[in-house]
Scaffold this motif. Structure first.
Motif, PDB file in Angstrom:
ATOM      1  N   SER B  11     -52.690  82.087  16.583  1.00  0.00           N
ATOM      2  CA  SER B  11     -51.773  81.863  15.459  1.00  0.00           C
ATOM      3  C   SER B  11     -50.383  81.469  15.942  1.00  0.00           C
ATOM      4  CB  SER B  11     -51.733  83.071  14.522  1.00  0.00           C
ATOM      5  OG  SER B  11     -51.730  84.246  15.240  1.00  0.00           O
ATOM      6  N   ILE B  12     -50.028  81.868  17.184  1.00  0.00           N
ATOM      7  CA  ILE B  12     -48.754  81.374  17.730  1.00  0.00           C
ATOM      8  C   ILE B  12     -48.868  79.867  17.981  1.00  0.00           C
ATOM      9  CG2 ILE B  12     -47.253  81.417  19.770  1.00  0.00           C
ATOM     10  CD1 ILE B  12     -47.856  84.425  19.959  1.00  0.00           C
ATOM     11  N   GLY B  13     -50.037  79.453  18.496  1.00  0.00           N
ATOM     12  CA  GLY B  13     -50.248  78.044  18.801  1.00  0.00           C
ATOM     13  C   GLY B  13     -50.212  77.163  17.560  1.00  0.00           C
ATOM     14  N   LYS B  14     -50.497  77.761  16.414  1.00  0.00           N
ATOM     15  CA  LYS B  14     -50.532  76.960  15.190  1.00  0.00           C
ATOM     16  C   LYS B  14     -49.138  76.494  14.770  1.00  0.00           C
ATOM     17  CE  LYS B  14     -52.462  79.308  12.127  1.00  0.00           C
ATOM     18  NZ  LYS B  14     -53.224  80.064  11.151  1.00  0.00           N
ATOM     19  N   ASN B  15     -48.123  77.243  15.174  1.00  0.00           N
ATOM     20  CA  ASN B  15     -46.753  76.884  14.794  1.00  0.00           C
ATOM     21  C   ASN B  15     -45.895  76.734  16.041  1.00  0.00           C
ATOM     22  OD1 ASN B  15     -46.539  76.808  11.841  1.00  0.00           O
ATOM     23  ND2 ASN B  15     -47.306  78.892  12.022  1.00  0.00           N
ATOM     24  N   LYS B  16     -46.324  75.817  16.921  1.00  0.00           N
ATOM     25  CA  LYS B  16     -45.686  75.710  18.229  1.00  0.00           C
ATOM     26  C   LYS B  16     -44.186  75.505  18.137  1.00  0.00           C
ATOM     27  CE  LYS B  16     -49.527  73.848  20.860  1.00  0.00           C
ATOM     28  NZ  LYS B  16     -50.321  73.327  19.740  1.00  0.00           N
ATOM     29  N   ASN B  17     -43.772  74.531  17.326  1.00  0.00           N
ATOM     30  CA  ASN B  17     -42.344  74.185  17.291  1.00  0.00           C
ATOM     31  C   ASN B  17     -41.497  75.351  16.829  1.00  0.00           C
ATOM     32  OD1 ASN B  17     -43.057  71.701  18.107  1.00  0.00           O
ATOM     33  ND2 ASN B  17     -42.945  70.769  16.080  1.00  0.00           N
ATOM     34  N   ARG B  18     -41.913  75.897  15.696  1.00  0.00           N
ATOM     35  CA  ARG B  18     -41.169  77.019  15.136  1.00  0.00           C
ATOM     36  C   ARG B  18     -41.092  78.161  16.144  1.00  0.00           C
ATOM     37  NH1 ARG B  18     -43.862  79.123   9.872  1.00  0.00           N
ATOM     38  NH2 ARG B  18     -44.923  80.739  11.047  1.00  0.00           N
ATOM     39  N   ASN B  19     -42.223  78.457  16.775  1.00  0.00           N
ATOM     40  CA  ASN B  19     -42.249  79.584  17.692  1.00  0.00           C
ATOM     41  C   ASN B  19     -41.460  79.298  18.965  1.00  0.00           C
ATOM     42  OD1 ASN B  19     -43.696  81.340  16.101  1.00  0.00           O
ATOM     43  ND2 ASN B  19     -45.634  80.414  16.692  1.00  0.00           N
ATOM     44  N   PHE B  20     -41.469  78.034  19.398  1.00  0.00           N
ATOM     45  CA  PHE B  20     -40.693  77.711  20.591  1.00  0.00           C
ATOM     46  C   PHE B  20     -39.196  77.907  20.330  1.00  0.00           C
ATOM     47  CE2 PHE B  20     -38.244  74.790  23.235  1.00  0.00           C
ATOM     48  CZ  PHE B  20     -38.590  75.300  24.475  1.00  0.00           C
ATOM     49  N   LEU B  21     -38.750  77.450  19.160  1.00  0.00           N
ATOM     50  CA  LEU B  21     -37.335  77.625  18.820  1.00  0.00           C
ATOM     51  C   LEU B  21     -36.980  79.105  18.788  1.00  0.00           C
ATOM     52  CD1 LEU B  21     -36.841  74.875  16.118  1.00  0.00           C
ATOM     53  CD2 LEU B  21     -36.028  74.914  18.471  1.00  0.00           C
ATOM     54  N   THR B  22     -37.913  79.900  18.266  1.00  0.00           N
ATOM     55  CA  THR B  22     -37.674  81.341  18.237  1.00  0.00           C
ATOM     56  C   THR B  22     -37.570  81.898  19.648  1.00  0.00           C
ATOM     57  OG1 THR B  22     -39.020  81.368  16.257  1.00  0.00           O
ATOM     58  CG2 THR B  22     -38.525  83.484  17.268  1.00  0.00           C
ATOM     59  N   MET B  23     -38.410  81.350  20.537  1.00  0.00           N
ATOM     60  CA  MET B  23     -38.423  81.848  21.920  1.00  0.00           C
ATOM     61  C   MET B  23     -37.138  81.520  22.671  1.00  0.00           C
ATOM     62  SD  MET B  23     -42.073  80.854  23.456  1.00  0.00           S
ATOM     63  CE  MET B  23     -43.534  80.978  22.465  1.00  0.00           C
ATOM     64  N   LEU B  24     -36.443  80.445  22.261  1.00  0.00           N
ATOM     65  CA  LEU B  24     -35.281  79.991  23.032  1.00  0.00           C
ATOM     66  C   LEU B  24     -34.325  81.123  23.370  1.00  0.00           C
ATOM     67  CD1 LEU B  24     -34.114  76.488  21.799  1.00  0.00           C
ATOM     68  CD2 LEU B  24     -34.831  77.203  24.081  1.00  0.00           C
ATOM     69  N   GLY B  25     -34.025  81.927  22.363  1.00  0.00           N
ATOM     70  CA  GLY B  25     -33.114  83.055  22.593  1.00  0.00           C
ATOM     71  C   GLY B  25     -33.624  83.963  23.688  1.00  0.00           C
ATOM     72  N   ILE B  26     -34.917  84.286  23.622  1.00  0.00           N
ATOM     73  CA  ILE B  26     -35.529  85.144  24.639  1.00  0.00           C
ATOM     74  C   ILE B  26     -35.414  84.465  26.005  1.00  0.00           C
ATOM     75  CG2 ILE B  26     -37.658  86.260  25.383  1.00  0.00           C
ATOM     76  CD1 ILE B  26     -37.310  87.307  22.781  1.00  0.00           C
ATOM     77  N   ILE B  27     -35.710  83.155  26.007  1.00  0.00           N
ATOM     78  CA  ILE B  27     -35.697  82.423  27.282  1.00  0.00           C
ATOM     79  C   ILE B  27     -34.312  82.512  27.915  1.00  0.00           C
ATOM     80  CG2 ILE B  27     -35.925  80.144  28.344  1.00  0.00           C
ATOM     81  CD1 ILE B  27     -38.060  79.517  26.233  1.00  0.00           C
ATOM     82  N   ILE B  28     -33.278  82.223  27.116  1.00  0.00           N
ATOM     83  CA  ILE B  28     -31.905  82.276  27.645  1.00  0.00           C
ATOM     84  C   ILE B  28     -31.583  83.694  28.112  1.00  0.00           C
ATOM     85  CG2 ILE B  28     -29.462  82.034  27.060  1.00  0.00           C
ATOM     86  CD1 ILE B  28     -30.367  79.833  25.059  1.00  0.00           C
ATOM     87  N   GLY B  29     -31.926  84.651  27.273  1.00  0.00           N
ATOM     88  CA  GLY B  29     -31.620  86.046  27.611  1.00  0.00           C
ATOM     89  C   GLY B  29     -32.281  86.473  28.907  1.00  0.00           C
ATOM     90  N   ILE B  30     -33.570  86.171  29.032  1.00  0.00           N
ATOM     91  CA  ILE B  30     -34.305  86.623  30.218  1.00  0.00           C
ATOM     92  C   ILE B  30     -33.846  85.846  31.454  1.00  0.00           C
ATOM     93  CG2 ILE B  30     -36.595  86.738  31.280  1.00  0.00           C
ATOM     94  CD1 ILE B  30     -36.064  88.908  29.201  1.00  0.00           C
ATOM     95  N   THR B  31     -33.560  84.552  31.279  1.00  0.00           N
ATOM     96  CA  THR B  31     -33.023  83.785  32.409  1.00  0.00           C
ATOM     97  C   THR B  31     -31.765  84.468  32.937  1.00  0.00           C
ATOM     98  OG1 THR B  31     -33.834  81.774  31.362  1.00  0.00           O
ATOM     99  CG2 THR B  31     -32.286  81.490  33.168  1.00  0.00           C
ATOM    100  N   SER B  32     -30.877  84.868  32.019  1.00  0.00           N
ATOM    101  CA  SER B  32     -29.649  85.541  32.451  1.00  0.00           C
ATOM    102  C   SER B  32     -29.958  86.855  33.138  1.00  0.00           C
ATOM    103  CB  SER B  32     -28.731  85.809  31.258  1.00  0.00           C
ATOM    104  OG  SER B  32     -28.834  84.806  30.301  1.00  0.00           O
ATOM    105  N   VAL B  33     -30.895  87.614  32.560  1.00  0.00           N
ATOM    106  CA  VAL B  33     -31.233  88.904  33.169  1.00  0.00           C
ATOM    107  C   VAL B  33     -31.716  88.691  34.607  1.00  0.00           C
ATOM    108  CG1 VAL B  33     -32.889  90.813  33.101  1.00  0.00           C
ATOM    109  CG2 VAL B  33     -31.769  90.084  31.013  1.00  0.00           C
ATOM    110  N   ILE B  34     -32.598  87.706  34.785  1.00  0.00           N
ATOM    111  CA  ILE B  34     -33.125  87.420  36.126  1.00  0.00           C
ATOM    112  C   ILE B  34     -31.982  87.073  37.088  1.00  0.00           C
ATOM    113  CG2 ILE B  34     -34.404  85.661  37.439  1.00  0.00           C
ATOM    114  CD1 ILE B  34     -36.328  87.539  36.349  1.00  0.00           C
ATOM    115  N   CYS B  35     -31.054  86.225  36.632  1.00  0.00           N
ATOM    116  CA  CYS B  35     -29.940  85.820  37.504  1.00  0.00           C
ATOM    117  C   CYS B  35     -29.066  87.007  37.873  1.00  0.00           C
ATOM    118  CB  CYS B  35     -29.101  84.744  36.826  1.00  0.00           C
ATOM    119  SG  CYS B  35     -29.969  83.189  36.692  1.00  0.00           S
ATOM    120  N   ILE B  36     -28.715  87.812  36.875  1.00  0.00           N
ATOM    121  CA  ILE B  36     -27.875  88.984  37.160  1.00  0.00           C
ATOM    122  C   ILE B  36     -28.515  89.855  38.216  1.00  0.00           C
ATOM    123  CG2 ILE B  36     -26.941  91.138  36.262  1.00  0.00           C
ATOM    124  CD1 ILE B  36     -27.086  89.953  33.495  1.00  0.00           C
ATOM    125  N   LEU B  37     -29.803  90.172  37.971  1.00  0.00           N
ATOM    126  CA  LEU B  37     -30.476  91.098  38.874  1.00  0.00           C
ATOM    127  C   LEU B  37     -30.615  90.480  40.265  1.00  0.00           C
ATOM    128  CD1 LEU B  37     -33.204  92.600  36.525  1.00  0.00           C
ATOM    129  CD2 LEU B  37     -31.092  93.652  37.313  1.00  0.00           C
TER     130      LEU B  37
END
Ligand code: ATP
Ligand code: MG
Lengths: 223, 384
Positions: B11-37
């Motif tokens: 069901s995530i795959g059914k709405n790829k675009n919408r879900n990807f946009l939602t993920m962006l925040g997570i992606i940025i957040g986790i990228t920062s977490v990885i860099c900090i650590l």
């Protein structure tokens, strides 16, 4: 199979069901007829344990589920009941196979059994070769067969069908009713709502609802 | 469990675009977490290693800063050395240079330039000429940088003569200086460096080794006073006690500020991501009322439904987290070109990131999932 004593149901001040008494024997095939808005779906939802908000007494296999908790009701629905709806209610993005599999996800069947069970009901409703198709790639009659297969995959005691032929032409309706008759003859109790007296003729007995009241509640075996 | 994950992925795959946009925040957040650590971990390991490398326990460093930038020769003299070694509690003193390169003037025919010079490292990659180093006692050959060669010589520099502070050498190799590297303009052999240039380097650091019975603080203070009284270059600059970790301290401070900022960005984007996840889960739940109704009618408990949507929300976030980890990893290897130490992505950081993503999915998916689970069944089955 089930016994209903003086069931009533209100939507606010509106009385949808009143004073309903009904008994359905094991192995019976009952048709419920009545005009639109008379309360057929309301009654059948109560019988199917989908609606617990009523007055009076309802016994399924001599047990009352009035105070049963939600999890227990779900389990009973999954194990003992099978639903067929007018507009099929299939998941449009799931294949025929996946739709039929749904009740098995929530029952305690073994994975190997699941495949066998699904295959066998697909055969039973005559849909071999359509396992991978989406509902949108099937005719209305075939879609209703998928819905029936889904309803019987857990081998329920009671099938509850709300206008199963409501969206089908008379030829297809006959095919569907033949499946129902076969099921009934192999021992499954069926309660079916319909508008169509020809369809009702397949049942052993017909009761009528008008304005929330049940009429003609005597046995009238037709076959 | 696996089939539940498959349902969620589907069901995530059914709405790829919408879900990807939602993920962006997570992606940025986790990228920062990885860099900090990664930066934090890398820095800590360097710091602890540094402490093991040169034992600073019994050492005080006195530093001399000349008042003029052009002054490259003043610092601690031989006399200063004996003054320092005479202080009570001092075991011995070493004079060193904070910048071990010599500043020289070079000349070829009429062209003149100033350049930095050092002794040859063990290995050097030449762009012109043969070999990778100079013999320790080679007193005639030198290697020069491409930049210097271009400045001084009209054409090929190889095998040409170059005059450095009145001594003549032959350019036998030219090397390029990479964008992220530092190299001096000229390399000479060890012997040449010692004989001709070592004396030109100002010895602006005095490493005072303190006897175990004496206090570093007291010795440092009296050494400073002695130098202010007797230091030969006192007029040309300023003496001070340099704490061994002073550089690291100021660096840590900058690093901390950066870390706080990145942590702030990470926190904000994870919060926004969480709200986005919540929103998208609300939409999903209301779009799939029919599905919920069907599943409930065929035996799914409200708990099953809640779990289905929770798993979906968690998987959504974990996918975002995995992308974030990959991006963070890439970013860390880029950052490493600019850092004086190596930032490392540890297993701990990856586990931490995945936990954070899971937590975001769990926390922000909970209310929508509960809503899905609690809807009235008859109402759900009326949906088309
Ligand atoms: N959620 C509800 N709130 C208020 N009134 C309702 C609700 N659901 C049903 N009713 C009313 O109860 C009555 C019986 O409805 P029900 O759906 O049982 O009719 P029905 O006999 O199945 O009709 P049809 O043949 O059109 O399906 C109708 O008058 C309807 O308007
Ligand atoms: Mg109805």
């Amino acid at each position: 199979m089930l016994k209903v004593n003086d069931i009533g149901k209100k939507y606010g001040k509106f009385v949808a069901l009143e004073n309903i008494d009904l008994e359905v024997a094991d192995g019976e095939f009952l048709a419920i007829m009545g005009p639109s808005g008379s309360g057929k779906s309301t009654l059948i939802n109560i019988l199917g344990l989908l609606d617990q908000n009523y007055t009076g007494e309802y016994l399924l296999k001599e047990k009352s589920y009035k105070d049963a908790n939600d999890n227990y009701l779900s389990k009973i629905r999954g194990d003992q009941l099978g639903f067929v709806f007018q507009n099929f209610k299939l998941l449009t993005t799931y294949s025929v196979y996946e739709n039929i599999e749904i009740p098995l996800i929530y029952s305690k069947q073994k994975q190997t059994n699941k495949r066998e069970l699904v295959e066998s009901v697909i055969k039973q409703v005559g849909l071999e070769g359509k396992e991978k198709n989406l509902p949108s790639e099937l005719s209305g009659g075939q879609q209703q067969r998928v819905a029936i297969a889904r309803a019987i995959v857990n081998r329920p005691n009671l099938i509850i069908a709300d206008e199963p032929t409501g969206a089908l032409d008379s030829k297809t309706s006959k095919e569907i009713m033949n499946i129902f008759t076969d099921l009934n003859e192999s021992g499954t109790t069926i309660i079916m709502v319909t508008h169509d007296s020809e369809v009702a003729d397949y049942a052993m007995r017909t009761v009528f609802i008008r304005d929330g009241r049940l009429y003609n509640n005597e046995k009238s075996v037709k076959r | 469990m696996l089939d539940k994950v498959m349902i969620a992925l589907k069901s995530i795959g059914k709405n790829k675009n919408r879900n990807f946009l939602t993920m962006l925040g997570i992606i940025i957040g986790i990228t920062s977490v990885i860099c900090i650590l990664a930066i934090g971990d890398g820095f800590t390991s360097v710091e602890t290693k540094g402490l093991q490398d040169h034992n600073t326990k019994n050492r005080v460093t006195l530093a001399f800063t000349p008042s003029s930038d052009d002054d490259t020769t003043s610092g601690f003299t031989r006399n200063d050395l004996s003054v320092l070694e005479g202080i009570k509690g001092v075991d011995h003193v070493k004079l060193t240079s904070s910048n071990p390169e010599a500043s020289v003037t070079v000349q070829h025919q009429t062209k003149k330039a100033s350049a930095n010079l050092n002794k040859i490292p063990k290995k050097l990659k030449l762009s012109e000429g043969f070999g990778s180093t100079l013999d320790a006692d080679d007193t005639s050959n030198i290697f020069i940088s491409k930049d210097l060669a271009d400045k001084i010589f009209k054409d090929k520099a190889l095998n040409k003569r170059l005059v450095i502070n009145d001594n003549v050498f032959v350019v036998s190799g030219v090397y390029k200086i990479g964008d992220f590297n530092y190299r001096p303009d000229i390399y000479v052999s060890k012997t040449t460096f010692k004989q001709l240039f070592a004396s030109q380097i100002s010895q602006d650091e005095a490493k005072i080794y303190v006897q175990s019975s004496a206090s570093k603080k007291v010795v440092g203070k009296s050494a400073l006073n002695e130098m202010k009284k007797f230091g030969e270059d006192d007029k040309l600059g300023k003496y001070e006690v340099s704490h061994p970790d002073q550089i690291t301290k100021s660096f840590t401070k900058t690093l901390n500020n950066i870390t706080y900022f990145v942590a702030f960005v990470a926190g904000i984007s994870l919060l926004i991501a969480g709200i986005g996840v919540m929103n998208v889960m609300y939409i999903t739940v209301s779009e799939r009322r029919k599905e919920i109704g069907i599943r409930r009618a065929f035996g799914a408990t409200s708990g099953d439904i809640r779990n289905q949507f929770l798993i979906e929300s968690i998987i959504l976030c974990v996918i975002g987290g995995l992308i974030g980890i990959a991006l963070g990893y890439g970013l860390v290897s880029i950052i490493n070109h600019f850092l004086p130490f190596k930032a490392v992505v540890t297993a701990y950081a990856i586990i931490m990131s995945l936990s954070v993503s899971t937590a975001v999915g769990l926390i922000f998916g909970f209310i929508p999932s509960n809503k899905a689970a609690k809807s009235s069944l008859v109402g759900l089955l009326k949906e088309e």
